[in-house]
Enzyme design. Structure first.
Site, mmCIF file in Angstrom:
data_model
loop_
_atom_site.group_PDB
_atom_site.id
_atom_site.type_symbol
_atom_site.label_atom_id
_atom_site.label_comp_id
_atom_site.label_asym_id
_atom_site.label_seq_id
_atom_site.Cartn_x
_atom_site.Cartn_y
_atom_site.Cartn_z
ATOM 1 N N GLU A 110 3.575 -16.446 25.573
ATOM 2 C CA GLU A 110 4.420 -15.732 26.529
ATOM 3 C C GLU A 110 3.587 -14.792 27.404
ATOM 4 O OE1 GLU A 110 8.515 -15.743 23.891
ATOM 5 O OE2 GLU A 110 7.162 -14.071 23.627
ATOM 6 N N CYS A 123 1.243 -9.028 32.051
ATOM 7 C CA CYS A 123 0.749 -8.895 30.682
ATOM 8 C C CYS A 123 0.550 -10.314 30.134
ATOM 9 C CB CYS A 123 1.807 -8.124 29.891
ATOM 10 S SG CYS A 123 1.476 -8.009 28.147
ATOM 11 N N CYS A 130 -1.244 -14.242 16.088
ATOM 12 C CA CYS A 130 -2.344 -13.284 15.908
ATOM 13 C C CYS A 130 -2.636 -13.186 14.420
ATOM 14 C CB CYS A 130 -1.958 -11.914 16.459
ATOM 15 S SG CYS A 130 -3.294 -10.696 16.320
ATOM 16 N N CYS A 134 -0.875 -6.622 11.986
ATOM 17 C CA CYS A 134 -0.355 -5.245 12.080
ATOM 18 C C CYS A 134 1.114 -5.259 11.667
ATOM 19 C CB CYS A 134 -0.512 -4.705 13.503
ATOM 20 S SG CYS A 134 -2.224 -4.747 14.056
ATOM 21 N N CYS A 137 4.229 -5.270 14.229
ATOM 22 C CA CYS A 137 4.170 -6.159 15.391
ATOM 23 C C CYS A 137 4.718 -7.545 15.041
ATOM 24 C CB CYS A 137 2.717 -6.271 15.858
ATOM 25 S SG CYS A 137 2.467 -7.476 17.164
ATOM 26 N N GLY A 187 -1.615 -11.908 20.690
ATOM 27 C CA GLY A 187 -2.984 -12.147 20.247
ATOM 28 C C GLY A 187 -3.910 -10.955 20.405
ATOM 29 N N SER A 241 -5.592 0.187 20.559
ATOM 30 C CA SER A 241 -4.359 0.434 19.804
ATOM 31 C C SER A 241 -4.724 1.292 18.601
ATOM 32 C CB SER A 241 -3.760 -0.899 19.342
ATOM 33 O OG SER A 241 -3.316 -1.612 20.468
ATOM 34 N N ASN A 317 9.249 -0.334 19.327
ATOM 35 C CA ASN A 317 10.283 -1.305 19.676
ATOM 36 C C ASN A 317 10.681 -2.065 18.428
ATOM 37 O OD1 ASN A 317 10.245 -0.890 22.561
ATOM 38 N ND2 ASN A 317 8.231 -1.890 22.538
ATOM 39 N N CYS A 360 6.449 -4.484 24.159
ATOM 40 C CA CYS A 360 5.269 -4.542 23.294
ATOM 41 C C CYS A 360 5.668 -4.875 21.868
ATOM 42 C CB CYS A 360 4.575 -3.190 23.265
ATOM 43 S SG CYS A 360 3.780 -2.780 24.781
HETATM 44 N N1 SAH Z 1 -3.825 -7.259 20.004
HETATM 45 C C1 SAH Z 1 -4.043 -6.297 21.010
HETATM 46 C C2 SAH Z 1 -3.271 -6.644 22.244
HETATM 47 C C3 SAH Z 1 -1.772 -6.587 22.071
HETATM 48 S S1 SAH Z 1 -1.267 -5.214 22.956
HETATM 49 C C4 SAH Z 1 -3.737 -4.910 20.509
HETATM 50 O O1 SAH Z 1 -3.144 -4.809 19.467
HETATM 51 O O2 SAH Z 1 -4.154 -3.960 21.158
HETATM 52 C C5 SAH Z 1 0.284 -4.888 22.484
HETATM 53 C C6 SAH Z 1 0.463 -3.393 22.255
HETATM 54 O O3 SAH Z 1 1.770 -3.217 21.736
HETATM 55 C C7 SAH Z 1 -0.495 -2.858 21.204
HETATM 56 O O4 SAH Z 1 -0.832 -1.524 21.459
HETATM 57 C C8 SAH Z 1 0.365 -2.952 19.976
HETATM 58 O O5 SAH Z 1 -0.129 -2.160 18.945
HETATM 59 C C9 SAH Z 1 1.692 -2.518 20.520
HETATM 60 N N2 SAH Z 1 2.813 -2.907 19.660
HETATM 61 C C10 SAH Z 1 2.855 -3.880 18.724
HETATM 62 N N3 SAH Z 1 4.059 -3.899 18.130
HETATM 63 C C11 SAH Z 1 4.805 -2.922 18.698
HETATM 64 C C12 SAH Z 1 6.140 -2.469 18.527
HETATM 65 N N4 SAH Z 1 6.961 -3.033 17.639
HETATM 66 N N5 SAH Z 1 6.578 -1.421 19.284
HETATM 67 C C13 SAH Z 1 5.749 -0.867 20.222
HETATM 68 N N6 SAH Z 1 4.486 -1.270 20.440
HETATM 69 C C14 SAH Z 1 4.021 -2.289 19.690
HETATM 70 FE FE1 SF4 Z 2 -2.231 -8.679 16.772
HETATM 71 FE FE2 SF4 Z 2 -2.168 -6.629 18.480
HETATM 72 FE FE3 SF4 Z 2 0.078 -7.409 17.197
HETATM 73 FE FE4 SF4 Z 2 -1.896 -6.204 15.860
HETATM 74 S S1 SF4 Z 2 -0.649 -5.321 17.507
HETATM 75 S S2 SF4 Z 2 -0.801 -8.043 15.194
HETATM 76 S S3 SF4 Z 2 -3.703 -7.005 16.873
HETATM 77 S S4 SF4 Z 2 -1.081 -8.585 18.700
#
Ligand code: SAH
Ligand code: SF4
Length: 367
Positions: A110, A123, A130, A134, A137, A187, A241, A317, A360
């Site tokens: 996406e 984006c 991934c 985390c 996520c 990813g 992050s 989120n 995000c």
């Molecule tokens: N993998 C990379 C790129 C993804 S960026 C990274 O983690 O940096 C997506 C961003 O959204 C990251 O900062 C991630 O930590 C954040 N994110 C992931 N899950 C989220 C959620 N449920 N609510 C808000 N931000 C979130």
């Molecule tokens: Fe992967 Fe980024 Fe999500 Fe962590 S926040 S699982 S590194 S996409």
């Protein structure tokens, strides 16, 4: 869809990438494309011409490359040129649009187009799924499917540009359609390093889309050795992050912290080459009762001391799959104030596209 049920495909390397034994021209950085074209007996300038055309939206087959019949026949015998077409486009009430693309092997990725004050940020995804796991996520909870090839990264940009043109967004040239590109989709970009680098080289080349370093941001969960590589290999904005200023909390949220802890991560941030006026963007999800106390804010300010920073506080989120919650606004504002008083540019980032699961952490490739 359960991403784990898919047959994983081995990560591709940065080597000449081919589909079905043929080279995909959109996988090749300009110098590689020139060498490839020359290896077919064509002049170097033909390579530059083909590269420029390949970087235009709406160019879908060899006949649109502006080359003679003979050259088309020659290329078509050896190479392909891939493209992506969205299988769905969903529009949020706030104007954000989410594009789902099905790749040749069925994997779904996406991209999210975010309009703001007449500017457009795209984006994009760097992997299907991934592997970093985390806890907050949704992409992470789906598991790893595979790395994207350079073409699959670049083609997201071209496909969205095509959609913008068809939707009537007018700009003098295609390169003015998108203001910013952020690798914040599905990813971990630095876990697909070679292909990321090739894609960046293609996207930033002046004979193509010419994205300048100011207009591209790569976001990472903190793969320290690759952060050093990125700083050495190319100039782009870096987002980290962070999400916690304490190792115990961070390790419980982000398994990567067990390999690369905060000290090592912040060391890499301090080393990262920043141009004048540039900063590292730190992303910090606000998770109620976990990392949102004022003591957490003070610790964060202490840990980031001396790093040219901008801090984005991301209201969590909901993903429907975790037990986390977002603190109330007053808590987030108080957290922000501590950081601002300590001299950090700190913003509360409004979540965009939540009603279509485009915010995000909500990208799961479910189309
Ligand atoms: N993998 C990379 C790129 C993804 S960026 C990274 O983690 O940096 C997506 C961003 O959204 C990251 O900062 C991630 O930590 C954040 N994110 C992931 N899950 C989220 C959620 N449920 N609510 C808000 N931000 C979130
Ligand atoms: Fe992967 Fe980024 Fe999500 Fe962590 S926040 S699982 S590194 S996409």
């Amino acid at each position: 869809m359960n991403m784990h049920s898919k047959q994983p495909i081995p990560p591709s390397s940065g080597s000449p990438l081919s589909s079905g034994g043929q080279v995909d021209l959109r996988d090749l950085a300009p110098a590689r494309l020139r060498d490839y074209v020359m290896s077919l007996g064509l002049p170097a300038k033909r390579g530059r011409q083909i590269f420029s055309r390949l970087c235009l939206p709406g160019i879908l087959d060899f006949s649109q490359l502006g080359i003679s019949r003979e050259v088309i026949t020659l290329l078509a015998g050896h190479a392909t040129m891939s493209s992506l077409t969205p299988v769905t486009v969903e529009k949020s009430s706030d104007g954000t649009e989410k594009f789902a693309f099905r790749l040749a092997d069925g994997a779904v990725i996406e991209s999210v187009l975010i309009p703001e004050d007449g500017r457009h940020t795209l984006c994009i995804s760097s992997q299907a799924g991934c592997a970093m796991g985390c806890r907050f996520c949704l992409t992470g909870s789906q598991g790893f499917v595979r790395n994207l090839r350079p073409a699959e990264i670049v083609n997201q940009v071209l496909a969205v540009m095509t959609h913008m043109v068809v939707s009537g967004i007018e700009r003098a040239t295609p390169r003015e359609l998108l203001n910013n590109l952020v690798f914040m989709g599905m990813g971990e970009p630095l876990a697909n390093y070679d292909n990321l680098l090739t894609a960046l080289t293609i996207l930033m080349d002046d004979h193509g889309l010419g994205f300048s370093e100011r207009r591209i941001t790569v976001s990472t969960c903190g793969i320290v050795p690759r952060m050093d590589d990125l700083g050495r290999d190319i100039r782009v904005n870096l987002a980290v992050s962070l999400h916690a200023a304490d190792d115990t909390v961070r390790s419980s949220l982000m398994p990567v912290n067990k390999t690369h802890n905060l000290e090592s991560l912040l060391g890499a941030c301090r080393r990262y080459p920043l141009g004048k006026k540039k900063v590292i963007l730190f992303e910090y999800i606000m998770l109620k009762g976990i990392n949102d106390s004022l003591a957490d804010a003070h610790l964060l300010a202490k840990k980031l001391q001396g790093i040219p920073s901008r801090i984005n506080l991301l209201p969590y989120n909901g993903t429907g799959e975790t037990e986390y919650a977002c603190p109330d606004e007053a808590q987030t504002l108080a957290f922000q104030k501590v950081l601002r008083d300590a001299g950090f540019n700190t913003f509360i980032r409004q979540s965009r596209g939540a009603d279509i699961s485009a915010a995000c952490g909500q990208l799961a490739g479910k189309s």
